[in-house]
Scaffold this motif. Structure first.
Motif, PDB file in Angstrom:
ATOM      1  N   PHE A  80     -41.607 -16.108  68.200  1.00 56.70           N
ATOM      2  CA  PHE A  80     -42.193 -17.454  68.272  1.00 56.70           C
ATOM      3  C   PHE A  80     -43.199 -17.539  69.407  1.00 56.70           C
ATOM      4  O   PHE A  80     -44.276 -18.103  69.264  1.00 56.70           O
ATOM      5  CB  PHE A  80     -41.097 -18.489  68.510  1.00 56.70           C
ATOM      6  N   THR A  81     -42.829 -16.973  70.557  1.00 49.50           N
ATOM      7  CA  THR A  81     -43.686 -17.117  71.731  1.00 49.50           C
ATOM      8  C   THR A  81     -44.975 -16.333  71.570  1.00 49.50           C
ATOM      9  O   THR A  81     -46.061 -16.867  71.743  1.00 49.50           O
ATOM     10  CB  THR A  81     -42.952 -16.623  72.986  1.00 49.50           C
TER      11      THR A  81
ATOM     12  N   SER B 212     -47.567 -17.533  69.001  1.00 47.93           N
ATOM     13  CA  SER B 212     -48.371 -18.695  69.358  1.00 47.93           C
ATOM     14  C   SER B 212     -49.259 -18.414  70.554  1.00 47.93           C
ATOM     15  O   SER B 212     -50.173 -19.166  70.826  1.00 47.93           O
ATOM     16  CB  SER B 212     -47.475 -19.889  69.625  1.00 47.93           C
ATOM     17  N   HIS B 213     -49.000 -17.314  71.293  1.00 45.89           N
ATOM     18  CA  HIS B 213     -49.942 -16.929  72.338  1.00 45.89           C
ATOM     19  C   HIS B 213     -51.280 -16.567  71.728  1.00 45.89           C
ATOM     20  O   HIS B 213     -52.327 -16.861  72.261  1.00 45.89           O
ATOM     21  CB  HIS B 213     -49.427 -15.693  73.087  1.00 45.89           C
TER      22      HIS B 213
ATOM     23  N   GLN C 240     -50.391 -23.195  68.449  1.00 56.51           N
ATOM     24  CA  GLN C 240     -49.040 -23.569  68.832  1.00 56.51           C
ATOM     25  C   GLN C 240     -48.111 -23.406  67.629  1.00 56.51           C
ATOM     26  O   GLN C 240     -48.512 -23.580  66.498  1.00 56.51           O
ATOM     27  CB  GLN C 240     -49.108 -25.036  69.240  1.00 56.51           C
TER      28      GLN C 240
ATOM     29  N   PHE D 126     -43.085 -24.868  64.438  1.00 58.32           N
ATOM     30  CA  PHE D 126     -41.763 -25.468  64.560  1.00 58.32           C
ATOM     31  C   PHE D 126     -41.527 -26.046  65.948  1.00 58.32           C
ATOM     32  O   PHE D 126     -41.050 -27.165  66.096  1.00 58.32           O
ATOM     33  CB  PHE D 126     -40.707 -24.420  64.240  1.00 58.32           C
ATOM     34  N   PHE D 127     -41.910 -25.279  66.976  1.00 55.37           N
ATOM     35  CA  PHE D 127     -41.623 -25.721  68.336  1.00 55.37           C
ATOM     36  C   PHE D 127     -42.715 -26.624  68.839  1.00 55.37           C
ATOM     37  O   PHE D 127     -43.511 -26.229  69.656  1.00 55.37           O
ATOM     38  CB  PHE D 127     -41.538 -24.527  69.279  1.00 55.37           C
ATOM     39  N   ASN D 128     -42.774 -27.825  68.353  1.00 57.46           N
ATOM     40  CA  ASN D 128     -43.725 -28.733  68.966  1.00 57.46           C
ATOM     41  C   ASN D 128     -43.163 -30.131  68.899  1.00 57.46           C
ATOM     42  O   ASN D 128     -42.359 -30.453  68.038  1.00 57.46           O
ATOM     43  CB  ASN D 128     -45.093 -28.629  68.309  1.00 57.46           C
TER      44      ASN D 128
END
Lengths: 168, 271
Positions: free
Chosen positions: B27-28, B31-32, B36, B39-41
């Protein structure tokens, strides 16, 4: 037993809410936001299924990430300290933490402090390495780990002494 | 086979840890490199609603200040309107509009990290889409990145991934606006050639090269300027007009021509 589970669920929800609604907006000196939800790992019962513990911590990190737009950096950091918690405990408390009668409240202040400080240190190191994501900025990572770590540590200690007073 | 099962049982905790870490890393890292994570927003409905509820309580504490600010903005707009030479028979034809403006409120703001996002209480149902510009009465704020039904996250200009076309006011010297994460009051303007005359205090505005922001939206003033390592371009520190720590009411700009521009550019590149 049931009371323990209930307590942990309440703690989980409250810590997430406190983290996102209060401490993520604190901005000490313009940029320091202490991460107090690490206390969940400090308080979590010791003699528990380790796989479950890691799973719960993964969820904890995930819920913080969901609110703070940090991709999965909190998740990675929290899962890491969940995995290394038993190693840290063996290091800090010696072999006797594996005994049935071991209780966190029976240990000395110095041991509790070291335990918490090590958890925070490892967490912040993973977190900021992922956030900054380049080895050319090692100094920036160190600076952030130290400043955020100090703030998190102080606040966690305050919280822990606040909520443990009734047991003494 | 037995060996493998034994191995798995023996190291199951470690394997679980590795698995969870791989998920988190995926995930990290993904999005780097690009946008973004989906899901994680915080435009997600759970986080959006919780932030929305608490922001509702928060709003009451600075109603006075916000009213004053809106009033001041109205005053400026009115003085502009009345001092314009009257155009006979103004008819606004909606088919001729270039931009449409939607108002919204910030429900979550951050400026302490290196990739900051702002969450606003307008989403798909208010026809907010990715890559719309977001401004306040004072200047630019960022670009919409993710939307849910009721909320949207905005990539703040205080984000290392942010890259916005900007220029010196009243000239056509343009460069890129980036952020070096040092200070939330300052962003950097790069790629301005060294033969451009600069003065401390000059105004920087958005350029015409982007199909996201209209031209000439204020950004900030020049605080300091240096030549970069190649000695042929300036690196300018721009003090922002916006106080990024105190943002409530925002405007989302929809460029109605954007789709056409993009299609045209895509076709040109393909040929």
């Amino acid at each position: 037993m049931n009371r323990g589970i209930f307590l942990n669920i309440v703690r989980f929800v409250l810590l997430v809410l406190v983290q996102i609604l209060v401490f993520n907006r604190l901005n000490f000196f313009g940029y320091i936001n202490p991460m107090v939800y690490i206390m969940f790992l400090y308080w979590y019962p010791i003699k528990q299924n380790r796989a479950l513990f890691i799973g719960v911590c993964f969820l904890l990190g995930l819920s913080i990430d969901l609110f703070s737009d940090t991709m999965a950096m909190h998740t990675a950091a929290t899962t890491t300290i969940a995995y290394f918690r038993s190693t840290v405990m063996r290091f800090v408390f010696g072999i006797n933490y594996e005994f049935q009668s071991f209780k966190l409240s029976n240990t000395t202040r110095v041991q509790q402090f070291t335990f918490l400080a090590l958890l925070i240190l490892v967490h912040h190191m993973v977190f900021f390495s992922l956030e900054i994501f380049s080895f050319s900025n090692v100094m920036l990572i160190v600076k952030k780990v130290l400043s955020f770590g100090a703030a998190s540590l102080i606040l966690c200690l305050l919280f822990i002494s606040l909520f443990s007073s009734n047991k003494a | 086979m037995q060996q493998i099962i034994k191995f798995i049982i023996r190291y199951k905790i470690f394997l679980l840890y590795i698995l969870l870490m791989i998920i988190a890393f995926a995930f990290t890292v993904r999005s780097h490199s690009y946008h973004q994570s989906r899901f994680f927003n915080s435009s997600h409905w759970i986080s959006g609603n919780i932030y929305g509820t608490f922001q509702g309580i928060d709003t009451y504490f600075d109603l006075d200040d916000e009213n004053e600010r809106l009033l001041r903005e109205n005053q400026i707009l009115r003085s502009k309107l009345y001092n314009q030479a009257p155009i006979p028979n103004i008819t606004i034809d909606t088919a001729d509009l270039k931009y449409s403006i939607i108002s919204g409120q910030v429900i979550k703001n951050s400026y302490a990290g290196s990739r900051n996002y702002i969450t606003i209480n307008r989403g798909k149902r208010d026809s907010i889409k990715q890559d719309m510009g977001v401004i306040t009465d004072l200047g630019i704020l960022g670009i919409v990145e993710n939307t849910s039904r009721k909320f949207a996250t905005v990539q703040s200009i205080l984000n290392t991934k942010s890259n916005i076309n900007a220029k010196l006011k009243n000239t056509n010297h343009f460069g890129s606006l980036i952020w070096d994460t040092e200070n939330y009051n300052t962003v950097q303007l790069i790629d301005i050639p060294r033969l451009v005359p600069l003065n401390i205090g000059d105004t920087i505005v958005t350029g015409a090269m982007s199909s996201i922001f209209p031209e000439n939206i204020p950004i900030g003033t020049i605080k300091k300027y240096d030549l970069d390592t190649s000695k042929s371009f300036y690196r300018i520190d721009v003090g922002l007009f916006n106080d990024m720590t105190n943002i409530k009411n925002v405007y989302i700009i929809n460029n109605l021509d954007r789709k056409e521009i993009q299609e045209l550019e895509e076709r040109t590149e393909n040929e």
